[in-house]
Motif scaffolding. Structure first.
Motif, PDB file in Angstrom:
ATOM      1  N   SER A   1     -16.050 -12.123  -9.348  1.00  0.00           N
ATOM      2  CA  SER A   1     -15.688 -13.373 -10.036  1.00  0.00           C
ATOM      3  C   SER A   1     -14.180 -13.487 -10.185  1.00  0.00           C
TER       4      SER A   1
ATOM      5  N   LEU B   1     -12.691 -14.353  -6.758  1.00  0.00           N
ATOM      6  CA  LEU B   1     -12.962 -15.715  -6.300  1.00  0.00           C
ATOM      7  C   LEU B   1     -12.197 -16.761  -7.095  1.00  0.00           C
TER       8      LEU B   1
ATOM      9  N   PRO C   1     -11.109 -18.902  -3.728  1.00  0.00           N
ATOM     10  CA  PRO C   1     -12.495 -19.275  -3.418  1.00  0.00           C
ATOM     11  C   PRO C   1     -12.750 -19.513  -1.937  1.00  0.00           C
TER      12      PRO C   1
ATOM     13  N   TYR D   1     -14.587 -16.467   2.264  1.00  0.00           N
ATOM     14  CA  TYR D   1     -16.035 -16.645   2.397  1.00  0.00           C
ATOM     15  C   TYR D   1     -16.796 -15.323   2.425  1.00  0.00           C
TER      16      TYR D   1
ATOM     17  N   TRP E   1     -18.056 -14.335  -0.946  1.00  0.00           N
ATOM     18  CA  TRP E   1     -19.259 -15.044  -1.389  1.00  0.00           C
ATOM     19  C   TRP E   1     -20.510 -14.335  -0.874  1.00  0.00           C
TER      20      TRP E   1
ATOM     21  N   ARG F   1     -21.093 -11.489  -3.134  1.00  0.00           N
ATOM     22  CA  ARG F   1     -21.650 -11.940  -4.414  1.00  0.00           C
ATOM     23  C   ARG F   1     -23.169 -12.127  -4.304  1.00  0.00           C
ATOM     24  N   ARG F   2     -23.621 -12.664  -3.182  1.00  0.00           N
ATOM     25  CA  ARG F   2     -25.051 -12.871  -3.013  1.00  0.00           C
ATOM     26  C   ARG F   2     -25.797 -11.535  -2.916  1.00  0.00           C
TER      27      ARG F   2
ATOM     28  N   ASP G   1     -24.286 -18.033 -13.159  1.00  0.00           N
ATOM     29  CA  ASP G   1     -23.513 -18.194 -11.927  1.00  0.00           C
ATOM     30  C   ASP G   1     -23.235 -19.659 -11.639  1.00  0.00           C
TER      31      ASP G   1
ATOM     32  N   LEU H   1     -19.329 -21.563 -11.385  1.00  0.00           N
ATOM     33  CA  LEU H   1     -18.816 -22.373 -10.275  1.00  0.00           C
ATOM     34  C   LEU H   1     -18.199 -23.694 -10.721  1.00  0.00           C
TER      35      LEU H   1
ATOM     36  N   TRP I   1     -17.418 -23.259   0.653  1.00  0.00           N
ATOM     37  CA  TRP I   1     -18.104 -22.048   0.232  1.00  0.00           C
ATOM     38  C   TRP I   1     -18.651 -22.169  -1.185  1.00  0.00           C
ATOM     39  N   ILE I   2     -17.976 -22.916  -2.040  1.00  0.00           N
ATOM     40  CA  ILE I   2     -18.484 -23.101  -3.400  1.00  0.00           C
ATOM     41  C   ILE I   2     -19.772 -23.919  -3.354  1.00  0.00           C
TER      42      ILE I   2
ATOM     43  N   HIS J   1     -22.615 -21.804  -1.910  1.00  0.00           N
ATOM     44  CA  HIS J   1     -23.147 -20.812  -2.838  1.00  0.00           C
ATOM     45  C   HIS J   1     -23.985 -21.478  -3.920  1.00  0.00           C
TER      46      HIS J   1
END
Length: 424
Positions: free
Chosen positions: A55, A58, A62, A65, A68, A71-72, A135, A139, A151-152, A155
């Motif tokens: 976090s 990012l 952000p 990529y 991200w 993060r997943r 989450d 964002l 990418w935001i 996600h």
């Protein structure tokens, strides 16, 4: 010089040694953070602590990529931990938590490590929902600062898809409905953000899906495009979305032929009023071209004799069975409207730059050519004088287009050849 109405900043001034040193320190801190996050991922430390580091990274960048994706991975592990903890009836802990917990705890027992109000006491679905909501909230400020970062948006969609797979339907619908409210708020701040419009279509598709026990939202979405167009005529995304909704809207209404004809007339009135307001806006002309395509399918005849019956094999989105005579009448009406618009622009030397009149000339050329095609399909013989007059007029408009838009000279030459072939 301005870009989309936002003036560019002036060239940066020379920085002091102290400012340069501070910037170098920030760069080094960023590099250290990237290395730390990547190390955690390599070591498969998919924990809440790693999520916090991601976090932090990012928030600084952000557009990274790959982070991200990291993060997943972490979130998927936390979802799995929640499900496993629910199966063995124990609260989940991060891998670096040294507090021990019994495999099961009586309902009336309390512990210092996990008070009754602690999130880990919730069932698995509620714990997962808390993770997802947390989450989604993370964002929001990023979207405000970077509203066009792919990418935001990607996600955010992934989070909601996870909710669809992992949560009960009523909770999932509530999350998707809240998402529709969020994207509406964002589009109210930037109505031309095509990322937001694309995302809205995906949200609506989910809410309509059988998996979420949804029903059609075509009527509401069509009304929404009307609202947004009235707010800002120069909104290509709103006009485009409207064109995609129309076929489904009319089919769901079970609209009769008369109702479809009235609908087409109302849409022409809407776009004509918009063009009278701003005839230099390309997005308006795109929607006008969409409506004109309803009248512009290619006629075909069984023979060249005067008894041949013109027809069209392609299907229109609004009225699938317009007769050739109706097409000629509608094309004539729209042609007269565009000519009137041109006359008004010629009288006004201040509001519209001459170069922008190319949209009007182009529409005149295309409309006239389509009208002549259908006239020749309906009548075996056209009046030579009328044909000659039309040809001279069309050629004059093409000459205007060559002068106003010389970079597309090849295109105008091709149009001129179409004119010669049609009037041969």
């Amino acid at each position: 010089m301005a870009s989309h109405g936002v003036p560019r900043t002036s060239a940066p001034t020379e920085r002091t040694p102290q400012a340069q040193a501070a910037e170098l320190q920030k760069i080094q801190e960023y590099k250290d953070l990237v290395e730390l996050v990547n190390t955690k991922i390599r070591q498969r430390e998919y924990t809440a602590d790693t999520l916090a580091l991601i976090s932090k990274l990012l928030k600084r960048n952000p557009e990274y990529y790959s982070i991200w994706n990291h993060r997943r991975l972490v979130l998927q592990q936390l979802f799995s931990d929640a499900q496993q903890a629910a199966q063995i009836k124990q609260p989940i802990t991060s891998s670096n938590d040294t507090t021990s917990h019994p495999e099961s705890t009586p309902d009336n027992a309390t512990t210092d490590a996990a008070p009754a109000t602690h999130p880990t006491q919730y069932p698995a679905s509620e714990q997962i929902e808390l993770l997802l909501i947390s989450d989604l909230h993370f964002l929001v400020p990023l979207l405000r600062e970077f509203p066009k970062c792919y990418w935001i948006w990607n996600h955010r969609q992934w989070l909601l898809q996870q909710a669809t797979h992992l949560l009960p339907v009523p909770r999932v619908r509530r999350l998707w409905q809240e998402e529709l409210g969020l994207v509406a708020k964002m589009l109210s701040m930037d109505s031309r953000n095509f990322h937001g419009w694309g995302y809205r279509r995906r949200v609506v598709a989910e809410l309509e899906s059988p998996e979420l026990q949804g029903t059609s939202m075509a009527e509401d979405e069509f009304s929404y495009t009307t609202k947004m167009i009235k707010t800002s005529l120069s909104n290509f995304s709103a006009w485009h979305y409207r064109s995609k909704l129309i076929p489904r809207l009319l089919n769901e209404r079970g609209a009769s032929r008369e109702e479809r004809r009235k609908f087409l007339d109302s849409e022409f009135n809407l776009i004509q009023n918009a063009l009278w307001t701003d005839s230099a806006d390309q997005s308006l002309w795109f929607y006008h071209a969409f409506l004109m395509s309803e009248l512009s399918t290619t006629p075909s005849t069984s023979s060249s004799s005067s008894s041949s019956s013109p027809s069209t094999s392609s299907s229109s989105a609004i009225i699938p069975d317009l007769s050739p005579t109706e097409r000629v009448a509608l094309l004539s009406r729209e042609l007269d409207n565009i000519k009137e618009m041109l006359e008004d622009e010629d009288e006004d030397d201040t509001d519209t730059a001459p170069a922008e009149r190319k949209y009007i000339y182009h529409a005149l050329v295309q409309s006239t050519l389509e009208k002549q095609k259908w006239i020749r399909a309906v009548e075996a013989h056209a009046e030579p004088k009328a044909i000659a007059d039309d040809k001279d007029e069309v050629q004059s408009w093409i000459s205007k287009l060559r002068a106003l838009d010389p970079f597309r000279m090849g295109r105008w030459d091709d149009v001129a050849r179409q004119v010669d072939d049609l009037y041969a």
